[in-house]
Write a protein that holds these residues in place. Structure first.
Motif, short mmCIF file in Angstrom:
data_model
loop_
_atom_site.label_atom_id
_atom_site.label_comp_id
_atom_site.label_asym_id
_atom_site.label_seq_id
_atom_site.Cartn_x
_atom_site.Cartn_y
_atom_site.Cartn_z
N PRO A 110 0.82 -1.22 0.00
CA PRO A 110 0.00 0.00 0.00
C PRO A 110 0.85 1.27 0.00
N SER A 111 0.25 2.38 -0.41
CA SER A 111 1.02 3.61 -0.48
C SER A 111 1.00 4.32 0.88
N VAL A 112 1.92 5.26 1.02
CA VAL A 112 2.07 5.96 2.29
C VAL A 112 0.93 6.97 2.46
N ASN A 113 0.41 7.07 3.65
CA ASN A 113 -0.63 8.03 3.97
C ASN A 113 -0.06 9.45 3.83
N PRO A 114 -0.66 10.28 2.96
CA PRO A 114 -0.12 11.63 2.78
C PRO A 114 -0.04 12.41 4.10
N ALA A 115 -0.93 12.11 5.02
CA ALA A 115 -0.91 12.83 6.29
C ALA A 115 0.33 12.49 7.11
N LYS A 116 1.00 11.40 6.76
CA LYS A 116 2.20 11.01 7.50
C LYS A 116 3.47 11.48 6.81
N PHE A 280 10.34 8.86 5.88
CA PHE A 280 9.53 8.45 7.04
C PHE A 280 9.92 9.30 8.23
N LEU B 95 -7.72 11.28 6.71
CA LEU B 95 -6.38 10.70 6.64
C LEU B 95 -5.60 10.76 7.97
N PRO B 96 -5.69 11.85 8.71
CA PRO B 96 -4.95 11.86 10.00
C PRO B 96 -5.45 10.75 10.94
N LEU B 98 -6.81 7.98 9.99
CA LEU B 98 -6.35 6.72 9.41
C LEU B 98 -4.89 6.47 9.80
N ALA B 99 -4.11 7.54 9.82
CA ALA B 99 -2.70 7.41 10.17
C ALA B 99 -2.55 6.98 11.63
N GLY B 103 -0.81 3.74 11.00
CA GLY B 103 0.60 4.09 10.83
C GLY B 103 0.91 4.67 9.47
N PHE B 104 2.12 4.41 9.00
CA PHE B 104 2.62 5.05 7.79
C PHE B 104 1.81 4.74 6.55
N PHE B 105 1.26 3.51 6.48
CA PHE B 105 0.68 3.08 5.22
C PHE B 105 -0.84 3.12 5.25
N LEU B 106 -1.41 3.23 4.06
CA LEU B 106 -2.86 3.23 3.92
C LEU B 106 -3.31 1.77 3.89
#
Lengths: 432, 577
Positions: A110-116, A280, B95-96, B98-99, B103-106
């Motif tokens: 999966p791709s990285v959450n943009p919020a992170k 990260f 999204l926040p 969800l993070a 964690g880092f990934f969706l």
């Protein structure tokens, strides 16, 4: 679960279709027939018809070949022992070393959450002035190297692999000539960089489907390293071959082509790889440099065009030099303000003067008389090209900036360079 | 109620074929069940007892015979207080949050609620028991940041409703029932602070749609003066990569004179969204003095996120925009980029094996784009106040060539075309809007007569410039040469603008009128020079002086000084007849 299927219904291109049940989408299978065994993955389910793309191609597959499903998607091993090793596109050793099966992880995760995500802030030093001074590479940046066949782009990549200040280098070769593969292997070995590198190489002679796996495998490994607080640099060459492999499969699968035969999802496919570049927060990072050859030196060709929309700038490699005008690092502003106070000014001034030099060259070629100023520019341009643009130059940023000042001082009077007085007072080398 | 279940009979990329027994609804949401996770999908085609659904997630691991749960509801968003300042993906997952969870990934199959169910809002009732209301009438209000957020009668209710019960003013969560209404057939409807609305259906609970005629000031000179946009209007920004589409959108999102900005980052780089995400909370809104984030909402479905959700993201964004419009606010929706959205349609159409149109885009591309932009507009609401949704979309044409289906379909329906050119961005002339190719149908902030002087100068200057390339400076007459210099001057001091400069970055409408007046005055002035070098030097100096003037705070001492200086310079060269 590990039921073996014997009857192949259809073989077309690299895709075979069998009748099977309880198969998962994306699952891996082993196909064995008289001519050997190969991995294959499921790319379409339709009732009990399962279509698989065979990694080594369908040549030699018999209609009674054995197909055994493994129950998991394509995976790659990950451990520190990968370092120094060379594999093919699907993770089988090329270097006669043992196979590695530790920590198998799925590729194409999966791709990285943009919020992170965070705003990139660290420079990656390469020792190449045309990058460090003029288009600084930033940690977590994704940049293509646009080039045409025949340019020394692989030499450039090898040089970056040797010199870049990162922890791990992951090199992915797609459709590499065998000579180029050996060149990479030998160069990295000779200069002692192999021990911090992992290579996944698909050569032009290998099956097309394996080419498709290279970026995903490389990036999955890079991601694991990054999550272990390592700065990973992924070097890919050549993404145009990857796109062409995708085109080949899409046509075989009878997908409707969109632009010059490429599949409609070319942009999304490329983006999902490039977007793996990330910093990260509080951990490692992935930076991507990818060679993209432009067929016919045409930047509007679908591959470079779509790439340009995805990446954060581009390097143009022309005449064995990184072209200062078309090249752009969109992220350089984030880091070059804090390197040294003269960095930004020197960067702009040198390029402006180089642009003037180019104009003078044009005038010269048309037979106009050269003024004093023109002669100065000619001298300047020559030194710029030889001492800074040449790909073999390897000096740290600070030294490169000093060299810029030296070249300026040798060619011009302080007032002619158009630099702020404050900087001239501090940095202009005194003659003598 | 018994669940409506179906069975997977085909998987192709993100397209599922599902066999069903009970009735299903076109465009309803269905969940594919996988190892306890529920993967959201939308039914997009029905044939016999088979439905095809696009999954908003990666479909890896799904198998034939897998269970699919139909929900009977269309793809919807939740509307209510707390939307502003949020960052959602294309399906309105915060999204926040969800993070925090993943964690880092969706992680696929995780759908946190869009609104905070715990947060309490200070509710003030407006409607009283016995009042007669209709859809979209205000029941009560809560303060949301700097806005008064109206809690409205659900938009989908028909006919007149009588208020039976209301709660007192107080602090409640969004799920609090704030009123009970009785409809004409005697059924009781409970109103909470939230309501759901299907994203692909425009909200039409207003009195009437009005004409767009009022300019929307963006503080970008070339836009406001030459190619203006209007409150409730639509515009597009096509351009090749690197020409500054996204920067232009970011500038607009900061300076545009509207109440609320919704940024739909649709299939573009994640890094760009991050800049907005991290910088906006720090930036001051010049109108309110508060953080810019308080008036901003981000819908973010970047290029590596699932394609089907990218298609949904622009609808999610426009639905939320319409919702705030219903409160009498002016909303600006910035979609970056609509080409990625069109590409999502193309991918889907390919999987459905539809007959392709130009460049394999589906034949219905034009009507889909048209109906999206038509959701912009100014409306008069039930209470007589007005609200608006302005839509600006970037287009990323392949190879920078505007003769492609997405650009062409967009141009047919928008009111302004701000075309970016590679030549201008290569020459570092930012914003790189091409002054000769772009157009706008909306009224400018300056007068028509002055504008025509400017336009003519740009056209003529370009012609002379082209000619000069052939015959050289020597072969150009003095008059033509001055025209050329004047057009370059107009370009340098007015069309170009330093987006990162504190003062020059945003020019108010008043200042634009004043400055443009002065500049057209210069353009009209007949000038006399002995030789071309002198003319060039004069214009270089004039350009420098005017550029400095642009960087000065209005009516500061140096500003006034500059005006005098420029006037003086002009006197020296002008011809008196």
């Amino acid at each position: 679960m590990n039921k073996v299927y014997h009857r192949i219904e259809k073989i077309a291109g690299n895709v075979i279709t069998i009748k099977a049940d309880l198969v998962k989408y994306g699952e891996l299978a082993v196909v064995s027939s008289g001519f050997g065994t190969s991995l294959a993955n499921v790319i379409r389910l339709e009732h009990d018809n399962v279509s698989l793309q065979v990694f080594t191609g369908s040549r030699g597959i018999a209609t009674d070949a054995k197909v055994r499903f493994l129950g998991n998607p394509m995976q790659t091993a990950f451990s520190e022992s990968l370092l120094g090793r060379i594999f093919n596109g699907i993770g089988i050793p090329r270097d006669k070393g043992p196979a590695i099966k530790d920590n198998m992880t799925d590729i194409g995760g999966p791709s990285v959450n943009p919020a992170k995500r965070i705003i990139p802030r660290n420079m990656v030093r390469t020792g190449i002035p045309m990058i460090d001074v003029f288009n600084t590479l930033v940690e977590s940046q994704k940049l293509p190297i646009f080039s045409v066949a025949g340019e020394p782009y692989n030499e450039l990549l090898a040089r970056i692999a040797l010199q870049a200040e990162v922890d791990v280098i992951i090199l992915g070769g797609m459709g590499l000539k065998h000579d180029d593969y050996l060149y990479f292997r030998d160069t990295l070995e000779e200069y002692g960089a192999l021990s911090r590198s992992v290579m996944f190489v698909h050569t032009a002679a290998d099956p097309t489907v394996e080419c498709l796996m290279v970026p995903d495998v490389c990036l999955a490994v890079a991601e694991k390293f990054a999550l272990k607080n390592k700065r990973a640099l992924v070097l890919l060459t050549d993404m145009t071959n990857f796109a062409d492999a995708m085109k080949e499969i899409a046509i075989t699968m009878e997908q409707i082509p969109s632009n010059r035969g490429y599949p409609g999802d070319l942009y999304s496919q490329l983006a999902s790889r490039y977007e793996k570049a990330v910093d990260f927060d509080g951990n490692g990072s992935i930076t991507i440099l990818a060679v993209t050859t432009m067929p016919g030196d045409d930047v509007t060709h679908p591959v470079p065009d779509n790439t340009g929309y995805i990446t954060e700038g581009q390097f143009y490699l022309r005449n064995a030099r990184i072209e200062p005008f078309g090249s752009l690092s969109r992220l350089k502003q984030l880091v070059n303000g804090t390197t040294r106070e003269d960095h930004r000014q020197i960067m702009n001034t040198m390029i402006q003067l180089y642009a003037n030099y180019k104009e003078t060259l044009e005038k010269q070629s048309m037979g106009f008389r050269m003024s004093d100023w023109d002669s100065k520019l000619l001298k300047y341009g020559g030194r710029f090209e030889n001492e800074l643009m040449d790909l073999s130059v390897n000096i740290p940023l600070e030294q490169a900036l000093d060299l810029c000042w030296t070249i300026l001082a040798d060619c011009f009077e302080p007032a002619e360079a158009g630099l702020p007085t404050k900087l001239i007072d501090r940095f202009w080398p005194s003659k003598g | 109620m018994e669940k409506n279940l179906g069975k997977i009979v085909g998987v192709n990329g993100n397209l599922l074929t599902i066999e069903f027994d009970k009735p299903v609804v076109q465009n309803e949401v269905a969940y594919a069940i996988l190892d306890g996770f529920r993967l959201k999908s939308e039914v997009i085609r029905i044939r016999g007892n088979r439905a095809e659904a696009q999954v908003f997630e990666n479909t890896r691991g799904l198998q034939i015979g897998g269970v699919v749960e139909f929900t009977g509801t269309l793809l919807s968003v939740e509307l209510g207080p707390g939307l502003l300042t949020q960052v959602y993906d294309g399906l309105q997952n915060p999204l926040p949050q969800l993070a925090e969870k993943c964690g880092f990934f969706l992680q696929r199959g995780t759908y946190p609620r869009a609104l905070d169910a715990e947060k309490k809002w200070d509710y003030t009732p407006v409607a009283e028991v016995g009042d007669t209301l209709k859809a979209a009438d205000t029941v009560g209000t809560v303060p949301e940041g700097i806005f008064t957020h109206r809690i409205m009668v659900p938009f989908g209710l028909a006919g007149k409703l009588t208020v039976e019960e209301v709660v007192d003013a107080g602090s409640y969560t969004v799920d609090q029932i704030v009123a009970k209404l009785k409809d004409v057939s005697g059924n009781t409807v409970e109103v909470t602070m939230t309501q759901n609305w299907p994203v692909k259906i425009p909200i039409k609970a207003y009195d009437e749609r009005l004409k767009t005629e009022e300019p929307l000031v963006t503080n970008v000179r070339i836009m406001d003066t030459f190619f203006p946009i209007a409150r409730g209007g639509t515009y597009c920004i096509p351009g090749p990569f690197g020409a500054g589409k996204t920067v232009l959108q970011q500038i607009t999102s900061r300076h545009a004179d509207v109440d609320i900005v919704i940024i739909a980052a649709c299939g573009e780089r994640a890094g760009e969204v991050v800049e907005t995400l991290r910088e906006f909370p720090e930036l001051r809104d010049p109108r309110t003095g508060r953080s810019l984030m308080e008036r901003t909402l981000i819908i973010c479905n970047t290029s590596s996120m699932p394609v089907a959700a990218r298609e949904a993201s622009v609808y999610t964004a426009v639905t939320i925009a319409e919702y705030y419009r219903q409160m009498g606010l002016d909303v600006l929706l910035l979609a970056d980029s609509t080409s990625r959205w069109a590409q999502a349609l193309r991918e889907l159409s390919g999987r459905l094996e539809e007959i392709p149109g130009e460049e394999a885009f589906p034949a219905y591309l034009e009507s889909v784009i048209a109906s999206f932009y038509e959701r912009g507009g100014v409306v008069r609401l039930n209470d007589g106040s007005t609200g608006s949704v302005t839509i600006g979309g970037t287009v990323s044409p392949a190879g920078g060539n505007f003769e492609e289906p997405v650009t062409q379909s967009t141009l047919k329906v928008v009111g302004a075309f701000e075309g970016l050119s590679r030549a201008r961005s290569d020459a570092r002339r930012y914003p790189a809007i091409d002054p000769l190719e772009s157009w706008s149908k909306y009224p400018s902030v300056v007068g028509e007569e002055d504008l025509e002087v400017g336009r003519r100068m740009l056209r003529q200057g370009n012609e002379v410039g082209q000619m000069m390339k052939v015959v050289g400076e020597e072969g150009t007459s003095m008059d033509d040469f001055v025209v050329y210099l004047k057009s370059e001057y107009l370009d340098a001091v007015y069309l170009q603008q330093d987006a990162y400069h504190e003062v020059d970055g945003a020019t108010s409408a008043d200042r634009q009128q004043y400055v443009f007046g002065k500049i057209t005055n210069i353009l009209r002035t007949k000038m006399n020079f002995k030789e071309k070098a002198a003319a060039r030097t004069f214009f270089q100096n004039l350009t420098q002086a005017t550029k400095d003037w642009n960087r000065m705070v209005v009516n500061s001492d140096e500003y006034k000084q500059s005006v005098k200086q420029i006037k003086q310079m002009l006197v020296e060269v002008s011809v008196h007849e």
